[in-house]
Scaffold this active site. Structure first.
Site, PDB file in Angstrom:
ATOM      1  N   ASN A   6      -1.008  -0.764  -1.506  1.00 24.41           N
ATOM      2  CA  ASN A   6      -0.513  -0.786  -0.134  1.00 24.41           C
ATOM      3  C   ASN A   6       1.003  -0.683  -0.181  1.00 24.41           C
ATOM      4  OD1 ASN A   6      -0.726  -1.052   2.773  1.00 24.41           O
ATOM      5  ND2 ASN A   6       0.309  -2.999   2.467  1.00 24.41           N
ATOM      6  N   GLU A   7       1.479   0.487   0.164  1.00 23.81           N
ATOM      7  CA  GLU A   7       2.900   0.766   0.292  1.00 23.81           C
ATOM      8  C   GLU A   7       3.700   0.372  -0.953  1.00 23.81           C
ATOM      9  OE1 GLU A   7       3.824  -0.935   4.168  1.00 23.81           O
ATOM     10  OE2 GLU A   7       2.626   0.623   5.138  1.00 23.81           O
ATOM     11  N   PRO A   8       3.298   0.899  -2.133  1.00 23.94           N
ATOM     12  CA  PRO A   8       3.994   0.520  -3.365  1.00 23.94           C
ATOM     13  C   PRO A   8       5.462   0.919  -3.411  1.00 23.94           C
ATOM     14  CG  PRO A   8       2.439   2.310  -3.775  1.00 23.94           C
ATOM     15  CD  PRO A   8       2.183   1.804  -2.386  1.00 23.94           C
TER      16      PRO A   8
END
Length: 185
Positions: A6-8
């Site tokens: 998730n949104e690295p």
């Protein structure tokens, strides 16, 4: 459904207590392989999504800005790595290319409902599908300002990992209590 990331691209900002350094291409490849394999081993019927990147810039580079090392945009690299894993192991570890879309035009993702912002909000949905729409935000910096997100995703999948489905797992156009927000929803 299991989202592998998730949104690295913004972990080092949003979760600096557990991930203080920007994520690299190599790290995200390793995590894709480890987490995808673990999920599929625990639940063979699982469907996996990734990388769940937050927005436009993250589609093309990692948080570590190591694109030049790999010579390819990030999302095509991620898809190619999933395909390489499948060819080597016989196991599909990525079922959906998941990207997030948060419009960057001033005020659009807020609750503002003045006529100019409402018009921009509705117009900006064209970033998803219209190859003639140049964004009206800082995202115009790259690729002629034409995001064309869904066709771009389809093209990446067709070229780098055919058979992968598409997901837009995070988005927000704001003003859900207004007709402009309802239309964008």
């Amino acid at each position: 459904f299991y989202n592998l990331d998730n949104e690295p691209d913004i972990w080092w900002e949003t979760h600096r207590d557990v991930h203080p350094a920007p994520a690299t291409y190599s790290e995200l490849k390793t995590r894709l392989e480890q987490w995808g394999t673990a999920v599929k081993s625990a639940d063979p019927t699982a469907r996996t999504l990734g990388p769940g990147e937050w927005g436009w810039i993250a589609y093309f580079d990692s948080a570590a800005r190591d694109r030049a090392v790999y010579g390819v945009d990030f999302v095509p690299y991620y898809l190619a790595q999933a395909r390489i894993w499948e060819l080597a192991s016989g196991q599909r570890i990525l079922d959906y290319l998941d990207l997030h879309v948060y419009p960057q035009a001033v005020g659009v993702s807020t609750g503002a409902i003045d006529p100019a912002t409402s018009g921009m909000r509705v117009r900006s949905t064209r970033t998803l599908w219209d190859p003639t729409y140049a964004v009206e935000s800082w995202e115009a910096c790259c690729y002629g300002g034409v995001l064309n997100v869904i066709p771009r995703m389809r093209g990446w999948v067709a070229k780098h990992y055919p058979g992968t489905k598409l997901a837009i797992g995070g988005y927000g156009w704001g003003a859900l209590g207004d007709i402009s927000g309802a239309i964008t929803q």
